[in-house]
Write an enzyme that holds these catalytic residues in place. Structure first.
Site, mmCIF file in Angstrom:
data_model
loop_
_atom_site.group_PDB
_atom_site.id
_atom_site.type_symbol
_atom_site.label_atom_id
_atom_site.label_comp_id
_atom_site.label_asym_id
_atom_site.label_seq_id
_atom_site.Cartn_x
_atom_site.Cartn_y
_atom_site.Cartn_z
ATOM 1 N N ILE A 189 0.846 -1.200 0.000
ATOM 2 C CA ILE A 189 0.000 0.000 0.000
ATOM 3 C C ILE A 189 0.883 1.252 0.000
ATOM 4 O O ILE A 189 0.626 2.211 -0.733
ATOM 5 C CB ILE A 189 -0.921 0.002 1.245
ATOM 6 C CG1 ILE A 189 -1.796 -1.263 1.276
ATOM 7 C CG2 ILE A 189 -1.794 1.251 1.267
ATOM 8 C CD1 ILE A 189 -2.566 -1.463 2.576
ATOM 9 N N TYR A 215 -0.652 -8.521 16.850
ATOM 10 C CA TYR A 215 -0.927 -7.670 15.686
ATOM 11 C C TYR A 215 -2.153 -6.799 15.954
ATOM 12 O O TYR A 215 -2.124 -5.583 15.791
ATOM 13 C CB TYR A 215 -1.139 -8.521 14.425
ATOM 14 C CG TYR A 215 -1.495 -7.681 13.209
ATOM 15 C CD1 TYR A 215 -0.538 -6.869 12.602
ATOM 16 C CD2 TYR A 215 -2.790 -7.683 12.679
ATOM 17 C CE1 TYR A 215 -0.857 -6.079 11.501
ATOM 18 C CE2 TYR A 215 -3.114 -6.897 11.571
ATOM 19 C CZ TYR A 215 -2.145 -6.102 10.982
ATOM 20 O OH TYR A 215 -2.468 -5.317 9.902
ATOM 21 N N LYS A 236 -2.559 -2.530 16.463
ATOM 22 C CA LYS A 236 -3.429 -1.679 15.638
ATOM 23 C C LYS A 236 -4.443 -0.912 16.496
ATOM 24 O O LYS A 236 -4.871 0.182 16.148
ATOM 25 C CB LYS A 236 -4.135 -2.523 14.574
ATOM 26 C CG LYS A 236 -3.173 -3.064 13.520
ATOM 27 C CD LYS A 236 -2.524 -1.924 12.763
ATOM 28 C CE LYS A 236 -1.484 -2.350 11.763
ATOM 29 N NZ LYS A 236 -0.839 -1.220 11.089
ATOM 30 N N THR A 281 -1.262 -7.946 -0.368
ATOM 31 C CA THR A 281 0.136 -7.478 -0.273
ATOM 32 C C THR A 281 0.979 -8.555 0.412
ATOM 33 O O THR A 281 0.456 -9.579 0.856
ATOM 34 C CB THR A 281 0.256 -6.199 0.587
ATOM 35 O OG1 THR A 281 -0.118 -6.524 1.931
ATOM 36 C CG2 THR A 281 -0.600 -5.072 0.080
HETATM 37 N N1 LIG Z 1 -2.957 -5.790 3.549
HETATM 38 C C1 LIG Z 1 -4.031 -5.706 4.302
HETATM 39 O O1 LIG Z 1 -5.016 -6.437 4.115
HETATM 40 C C2 LIG Z 1 -4.076 -4.717 5.440
HETATM 41 C C3 LIG Z 1 -5.252 -4.621 6.187
HETATM 42 C C4 LIG Z 1 -5.297 -3.723 7.235
HETATM 43 C C5 LIG Z 1 -4.198 -2.936 7.518
HETATM 44 N N2 LIG Z 1 -3.046 -3.055 6.792
HETATM 45 C C6 LIG Z 1 -1.902 -2.210 7.152
HETATM 46 O O2 LIG Z 1 -1.416 -1.554 6.012
HETATM 47 C C7 LIG Z 1 -0.053 -1.210 6.225
HETATM 48 C C8 LIG Z 1 0.759 -1.542 4.981
HETATM 49 O O3 LIG Z 1 0.816 -2.935 4.801
HETATM 50 P P1 LIG Z 1 0.829 -3.664 3.401
HETATM 51 O O4 LIG Z 1 -0.408 -4.454 3.334
HETATM 52 O O5 LIG Z 1 1.136 -2.714 2.332
HETATM 53 O O6 LIG Z 1 2.021 -4.720 3.651
HETATM 54 P P2 LIG Z 1 3.503 -4.799 3.108
HETATM 55 O O7 LIG Z 1 3.516 -4.789 1.634
HETATM 56 O O8 LIG Z 1 4.107 -5.950 3.840
HETATM 57 O O9 LIG Z 1 4.136 -3.430 3.599
HETATM 58 C C9 LIG Z 1 4.660 -3.247 4.868
HETATM 59 C C10 LIG Z 1 5.797 -2.251 4.782
HETATM 60 O O10 LIG Z 1 6.315 -2.033 6.094
HETATM 61 C C11 LIG Z 1 7.719 -2.064 6.019
HETATM 62 N N3 LIG Z 1 8.349 -2.463 7.275
HETATM 63 C C12 LIG Z 1 8.199 -3.616 7.968
HETATM 64 N N4 LIG Z 1 9.017 -3.625 9.033
HETATM 65 C C13 LIG Z 1 9.690 -2.450 9.020
HETATM 66 C C14 LIG Z 1 10.687 -1.872 9.857
HETATM 67 N N5 LIG Z 1 11.172 -2.510 10.914
HETATM 68 N N6 LIG Z 1 11.163 -0.647 9.534
HETATM 69 C C15 LIG Z 1 10.714 0.002 8.454
HETATM 70 N N7 LIG Z 1 9.778 -0.483 7.623
HETATM 71 C C16 LIG Z 1 9.271 -1.704 7.909
HETATM 72 C C17 LIG Z 1 8.008 -3.097 4.956
HETATM 73 O O11 LIG Z 1 9.310 -2.912 4.510
HETATM 74 P P3 LIG Z 1 10.244 -4.175 4.122
HETATM 75 O O12 LIG Z 1 9.995 -4.381 2.686
HETATM 76 O O13 LIG Z 1 11.612 -3.703 4.451
HETATM 77 O O14 LIG Z 1 9.804 -5.337 4.951
HETATM 78 C C18 LIG Z 1 6.950 -2.758 3.924
HETATM 79 O O15 LIG Z 1 7.392 -1.715 3.083
HETATM 80 C C19 LIG Z 1 0.394 -1.974 7.460
HETATM 81 O O16 LIG Z 1 0.430 -1.085 8.559
HETATM 82 C C20 LIG Z 1 -0.705 -2.982 7.648
HETATM 83 O O17 LIG Z 1 -0.842 -3.384 8.991
HETATM 84 C C21 LIG Z 1 -2.988 -3.916 5.739
#
Ligand SMILES: NC(=O)c1ccc[n+]([C@@H]2O[C@H](COP(=O)([O-])OP(=O)(O)OC[C@H]3O[C@@H](n4cnc5c(N)ncnc54)[C@H](OP(=O)(O)O)[C@@H]3O)[C@@H](O)[C@H]2O)c1
Ligand SMILES: *[C@@H]1O[C@H](CO)[C@@H](O)[C@H](O)[C@H]1NC(C)=O
Ligand SMILES: *[C@@H]1O[C@H](CO)[C@@H](O)[C@H](O)[C@H]1NC(C)=O
Length: 343
Positions: free
Chosen positions: A64, A219, A223, A256
């Site tokens: 995202i 988790y 949140k 993702t």
């Molecule tokens: N996907 C869903 O269904 C969903 C639903 C509700 C909420 N969310 C929230 O949306 C947000 C984005 O998630 P996403 O779905 O886009 O997942 P994602 O593709 O896994 O993205 C997560 C990002 O966080 C970074 N990250 C993880 N650990 C880190 C650290 N220690 N320091 C700096 N960066 C770090 C990752 O970087 P690396 O590449 O270095 O690991 C990655 O760029 C999250 O907060 C998630 O909880 C997602």
């Protein structure tokens, strides 16, 4: 302790694990059905000028966050991708630049699993001398096995919650100086609908016994803490009459890499579901960008959004006592006096 007692305790722990797991999947299914029933509509908006706007997107190189960085950059916002991997960010930047060569996007190293890294990130950013209008606290981890960061904190707690809180508080003076009454600076925290399965008492900086650790509960409670801290700080910001707003949102159930740590036994179902029913990251990013740029929500603050609409979060997030306890615990861990303290 007798054998009978210790067996009983083992059963209780097992039951708690299964229950936290089940709750998370149930709310996930609920969220998905809700999404399929009511299509995402990002209200159309006439943009204000984006000239000179500067944004930071944590985790902005993938998922995202990448789509948010991309959208903002294509709209002429100067974007800082804050993340752990320079290589991943460089690839992301190259892709965005291939779409439009004049974009301003750059990488700044940030590892949220380290408070020292948060501090040096902020120093490096402040060193650029640029203002800061948009802060998107998006990075996150989900369902990682028990691990502690270099600061001795549980990983979900620190990466998803505490380090973002710290980052925000260190950048707050800059944001206060960058917002104006007709163009507020915006803090946007990416939370999740799964906060509903957590309770304020589940928010724990670390665990003494690993058997009591449930990644599902860790988790969800991280949140929940994100939402509560948004409410706490937005009240402080409002009381100060500052030109800064703070909101949080559930971005949808989105396909993702976040699902990489899901247990192998359910991974195959998840893989099918992901491809068939989950939102794509572009749609999810649109609802984040809506909060950052739409004049429709320009001066709105202290709300939880789902599908671009203000929504109710779990009742305990509004409890002043729970908010106070969380703020107190967080300030103690960070060694600061108040969440509004900015250095
Ligand atoms: N996907 C869903 O269904 C969903 C639903 C509700 C909420 N969310 C929230 O949306 C947000 C984005 O998630 P996403 O779905 O886009 O997942 P994602 O593709 O896994 O993205 C997560 C990002 O966080 C970074 N990250 C993880 N650990 C880190 C650290 N220690 N320091 C700096 N960066 C770090 C990752 O970087 P690396 O590449 O270095 O690991 C990655 O760029 C999250 O907060 C998630 O909880 C997602
Ligand atoms: C969410 O926003 C508030 C601002 O109201 C900020 O203090 C807090 O650090 C943010 N929380 C997280 C975990 O992103
Ligand atoms: C909000 O912005 C206006 C105009 O720049 C400024 O005069 C005012 O002091 C700001 N408010 C605060 C609390 O900083």
């Amino acid at each position: 302790m007798s054998e009978g007692e210790s067996l009983q305790i083992s059963f209780q722990i097992l039951f708690l694990h299964i229950w936290s797991c089940l709750k998370l999947y149930l709310i996930g299914v609920y969220a998905l059905l809700k999404e399929l029933a009511e299509k995402t509509v990002v209200p159309a908006f006439e943009e204000l000028s984006t000239d000179g706007l500067v944004a930071i997107v944590t985790g902005g190189a993938s998922g995202i966050g990448y789509q948010v960085s991309r959208k903002l950059a294509l709209k002429n916002v100067h974007v800082f991708i804050a993340g752990r991997s320079k290589q991943e960010a460089d690839e992301a930047i190259a892709k965005i630049r291939a779409e439009l060569s004049t974009v301003r996007v750059q990488f700044l190293h940030l590892d949220l699993a380290s408070l020292t890294s948060v501090r040096s990130f902020v120093e490096n950013f402040l060193h650029t001398g640029l203002p800061l209008h948009i802060l998107i606290n998006n990075a996150g981890v989900m369902l990682v096995p028990y691990s502690e960061t270099e600061d001795g904190l549980e990983t979900h707690f620190q990466v998803n919650y505490l380090s973002h809180l710290y980052l925000t508080s260190l950048l707050l003076n800059k944001m206060k100086a960058s917002g104006t009454p007709d163009r507020c600076a915006h803090i946007i925290n990416v939370s999740s609908i799964v906060h509903w399965v957590a309770d304020a008492t589940d928010i724990k900086p670390s665990h003494t016994s690993i058997s009591s650790y449930s990644p599902h509960s860790a988790y969800a409670s991280s949140k929940l803490a994100v939402i509560m801290s948004t409410y706490i700080l937005s009240q402080l910001l409002k009381a100060d009459n500052s030109n800064v707003t703070a909101n949080c949102l559930h971005p949808g159930v989105v396909n993702t890499n976040l699902y990489d740590n899901i247990h192998w036994s359910v991974r195959w179902v998840m893989d099918i579901m992901r491809h068939l029913f989950f939102k794509d990251a572009i749609e999810a990013a649109n609802s984040v960008v809506f909060l950052a740029l739409s004049p429709l929500v320009e001066s709105h603050t202290g709300a939880y959004y789902d599908n671009c609409k203000v929504s109710q979060s779990k009742h305990c997030t509004y409890s002043k006592t729970c908010q106070y306890n969380l703020a107190k615990m967080s300030c103690e861990l960070l060694g600061i006096q108040s969440l509004n303290q900015t250095s």
